[in-house]
Motif scaffolding. Structure first.
Motif, short mmCIF file in Angstrom:
data_model
loop_
_atom_site.label_atom_id
_atom_site.label_comp_id
_atom_site.label_asym_id
_atom_site.label_seq_id
_atom_site.Cartn_x
_atom_site.Cartn_y
_atom_site.Cartn_z
N THR A 22 19.37 -18.75 62.72
CA THR A 22 20.85 -19.85 61.67
C THR A 22 20.84 -21.01 62.06
O THR A 22 21.87 -21.23 61.25
N HIS A 23 21.32 -21.08 63.28
CA HIS A 23 21.47 -22.74 63.67
C HIS A 23 20.77 -23.06 63.26
O HIS A 23 21.23 -24.36 63.07
N THR A 24 19.07 -23.20 63.85
CA THR A 24 18.45 -24.45 63.54
C THR A 24 18.27 -24.44 62.15
O THR A 24 17.97 -25.35 61.00
N THR A 25 18.53 -23.25 61.73
CA THR A 25 18.30 -23.10 59.87
C THR A 25 19.15 -24.38 59.25
O THR A 25 19.21 -24.54 58.50
N ARG A 26 20.30 -23.95 59.85
CA ARG A 26 21.71 -24.48 59.09
C ARG A 26 21.43 -25.76 59.68
O ARG A 26 21.27 -27.24 59.16
N GLN A 27 20.87 -26.36 60.73
CA GLN A 27 20.38 -27.95 61.08
C GLN A 27 19.57 -28.80 60.15
O GLN A 27 19.64 -29.72 59.75
N TRP A 28 18.47 -27.72 60.22
CA TRP A 28 17.25 -28.00 59.45
C TRP A 28 17.76 -28.25 57.55
O TRP A 28 17.27 -28.98 57.73
N SER A 29 18.61 -27.59 57.31
CA SER A 29 18.74 -27.43 55.59
C SER A 29 19.59 -28.68 55.28
O SER A 29 20.64 -28.84 54.87
#
Length: 751
Positions: A27-34
């Motif tokens: 979840t954290h990685t996906t938000r950073q990527w977004s």
């Protein structure tokens, strides 16, 4: 069984902890990527329009600003946008822009961001039961704040991405629970590597393999859209209406920031020569290349680099060998280069016109290749490439290289200006592999042309022939989906751009009506008013089929005796390349054939063929087209042939018949012409008879359809399509640089 229970429970507990930990990590990685995705979109959207925005800010042009904002919010992720000046005053805003984000409230934050390193200010902000991503990007000029752009991004897609990632993770751990932890870990590792490789393939335009793997499509669709097309450009191409000079200028301004264009061509658009009275006159040469490019240069401005061939050319240039043209309008610069007699003989008359010209045209002339001519061709190409580099005012200029005279120049320019956008257009046919291999230096020609960003031909068949040559002669990789050649990391797009003529023609408003042009011409030729007039206007070249044309006229008079004394064919033949023996022979053969036919059928006060070997100015050519009831284009092999299109463009009375060789590129577009095989004298003479007897209603129907086709596919569209493709290519290259920059995009680093 009981003894196994604690182990299972421990395993499930460990697995649960791993699931929960991985859940939060993903979840954290996906938000950073977004968020990085949004930052990239923001930077790309504003950087592409920065020059235009600064220009509009200087002029306080709210209409232009509003238009630019409209282009920015075509991205589905950008909800709204606004432009503010350096004092916090709102200059323009999209209709959906939230008033709560006022320019004065953001000004202090933008100034603080500028002081801390010229970085955009960004923040997640709640808005109406949702969260938006607010970014304020300063517009700097020479280190000073001139204003800033505010972009409001929709963050709803972030939740969708997170749910997709979480669902994928959950399914993966279900498989882990049912199978082997080791196998699952290995599979995950392989999948992650494939993910990164796929991103890099798409970034480089290599999408063929990725398209076969549907599991990547949901997460890669956004990136694919950025790479392959821009909505603004697509709309401009499909819904912009008829192309004209104003639209071409707007295209250059929007997509290439109004950069001036550098044209490299052997032939100059205006020649200064001494006249009989001792003064200096200006001649507009008869050339399809000049006819096509000159309207583009008048519309876009820039520099035309060419060989100064006129005997008064040196007297009319400044210290930098520049002269402004056209005379009286002076809308662009002409840079002249000077060649020695040895260079002109080897490069132009030798390799280009005794070698490449007959090689590329199926007109039964044997090509001649000499080592000394090839050496001069190399030297002159380098000389012109150096001159283009001198005229370039930036590291990434837009350069249009024209025709077979400069096959080596694109590679030479690429070596000096690696970031340049080089569009090369080959105006003559490109032969098949067997034919081009006749040239001892065919490999060097192909390699030279592959220095281009975009390589254009008239027809798709010529594109296919070049792709086959690149595949056959050099080590390269062909992308047949995108029709490109990749060599040493350099990608060259190969495209068909059918060249055309100016529309509306700038002589149309000056020339008298067709009936008046016909009456004046017949009076000048001392012919009766009811004379039926056919016309041919060409350079005196063996590829134009002038002898076959005259034989068709002879056969016409044999089969239609009623036309003797009534029909006259006027042939305007501009002398060309008279230093070459083959052209001297063509001149003699054409003259002798015309004399024989006139002696056979002519009578006092009338001859069936009027041969005029002279240069004719474009305004006079336009009147000749209008005066003629038919035009016969009998080329034995031609890339396009603009005479056919110019004849149609001149007939706004919607009368007249075009008899057109099937061996021209124009025959693929002007289907309503009478298409003939010029070698078939019987069929060609029948077409001439049909043209002279055709009812006015049928003439109008055919001419109207051809005029509609030319109006839609005119020379401005030809240039506009190339420039839009160049813009897309430049954007993609910029995006690739961003994706492969280890500091800007972590996924590229991991790949």
């Amino acid at each position: 069984m009981k003894s196994a229970t604690p182990s299972v429970l421990i395993w499930l507990a460990l697995l649960s902890v791993l699931v929960v930990g991985a859940w939060f990590a993903v979840t954290h990685t996906t938000r950073q990527w977004s968020e990085r995705d949004i930052d990239l979109r923001t930077e790309l959207a504003v950087s592409s329009a920065r020059r235009a925005l600064l220009s509009a800010l200087h002029g306080q042009d709210t209409q232009d600003l509003q238009l630019l904002l409209g282009d920015l919010i075509t991205d589905e992720r950008i909800m709204a946008a606004a432009v503010c000046d350096a004092e916090g005053k709102a200059l323009a805003a999209s209709a959906s822009y939230p008033p709560v984000f006022s320019c004065p409230s953001l000004l202090a934050r933008v100034r603080s961001a500028v002081l801390s390193g010229n970085k955009p200010w960004r923040e997640n902000v709640p808005l109406k039961q949702t969260t938006v991503y607010l970014a304020a990007i300063p517009l700097l000029e020479q280190g000073e704040l001139r204003g800033f752009v505010v972009l409001v991004h929709d963050l709803s897609f972030v939740s969708r991405r997170e749910r997709s990632a979480q669902l994928f993770l959950l399914l993966a751990f279900v498989v882990l629970a049912l199978g082997s932890a080791t196998i699952t870990l290995v599979s995950s590792r392989l999948l992650w590597q494939a993910w990164n490789k796929s991103l890099r393939r798409i970034a480089k335009g290599e999408t063929q393999e990725v398209d076969k793997r549907p599991e990547f499509q949901p997460l890669l669709q956004d990136l694919r859209d950025l790479l392959d097309r821009l909505a603004q450009e697509e709309q401009a191409e499909q819904h912009g209406g008829i192309w004209n000079p104003q639209r071409l200028k707007l295209t250059l301004r929007r997509h290439l920031h109004g950069e001036r264009i550098i044209v490299l061509a052997n032939r100059e658009p205006y020649i200064h020569q001494h006249d009989a009275e001792g003064g200096i006159g200006v001649v507009h040469p008869a050339s399809g290349l000049v006819s096509a490019l000159e309207p583009v240069m008048r519309a876009c401005s820039g520099v035309w680099v060419a060989h100064g061939a006129g005997d008064a050319d040196r007297q009319t240039v400044d210290a930098q060998d520049h002269v402004r043209v056209p005379p009286g309008e002076e809308s662009y610069l002409l840079r002249r280069l000077w060649l020695s007699e040895e260079q002109e003989r080897g490069y132009y008359y030798g390799f280009a016109n005794e070698g490449l010209w007959p090689l590329c045209h199926v007109a039964h002339a044997r090509p001649t290749f000499r080592t000394e001519d090839w050496q001069q061709y190399q030297q002159v190409n380098q000389k012109f490439a150096d001159a283009v580099c001198q005229e370039a005012s930036s590291e990434d200029p837009v350069i249009l290289v024209q025709d077979y005279h400069f096959a080596l120049a694109p590679r030479m320019l690429r070596a000096r200006l690696p970031r340049a956008t080089i569009i090369t257009f080959w105006h003559i046919p490109w032969p098949n592999v067997e034919q081009i291999s006749i040239c001892p230096w065919h490999r060097e020609l192909v390699e030279g042309l592959l220095g281009s960003s975009i390589l254009g031909f008239h027809t798709q068949q010529h594109c296919n022939n070049f792709m086959e040559a690149a595949d056959h002669f050099i080590e390269s990789r062909l992308d047949r989906e995108d029709f490109a050649v990749i060599r040493h990391g350099q990608r060259t797009l190969v495209r068909a751009y059918p060249i055309s003529v100016e529309w509306p023609h700038h002589h149309a408003s000056e020339a008298p009506p067709a009936a008046q042009c016909r009456a004046e011409l017949l009076a000048q030729l001392q012919l009766p008013p009811d004379t039926l007039l056919g016309i041919g206007i060409d350079r005196l070249d063996y590829t134009k089929g002038i002898e076959e044309r005259f034989r068709a006229v002879e056969r016409l008079l044999e089969r239609e005796a009623a036309l003797i004394g009534r029909f006259v064919f006027l042939q305007i033949a501009s002398p060309s390349r008279t230093q070459i023996e083959r052209y001297q022979q063509v001149n003699r053969d054409v003259e002798e054939l015309a004399a024989r036919i006139n002696a056979r059928f002519g009578r006092e006060g009338w001859q069936p063929i009027l041969l005029r070997r002279r240069h004719t100015e474009p305004a006079d050519v336009f009147r000749l087209y209008r005066a003629a009831q038919l035009c016969y284009v009998s080329s034995l092999h031609d890339g396009m042939n603009l005479v056919a299109k110019e004849y149609v463009a001149a007939h706004d009375d919607e009368l007249g018949v075009l008899v057109l060789s099937q061996f021209t590129g124009a025959s693929r577009e002007l289907r309503e012409a009478l298409i003939v095989n010029p070698y078939d004298i019987e069929a060609a003479s029948g077409a001439l008879a049909q043209a002279l007897l055709m009812p006015a209603e049928e003439q109008t129907a055919r001419m109207r359809a051809m005029r509609r086709a030319i109006s839609e596919a005119n020379v401005y569209r030809w240039a506009g399509r190339m420039l839009i493709d160049a813009s897309r290519l430049r954007r993609r290259e910029q995006l690739i640089e961003l994706l492969t920059d280890q500091h800007d995009y972590p996924l590229a680093r991991s790949a």
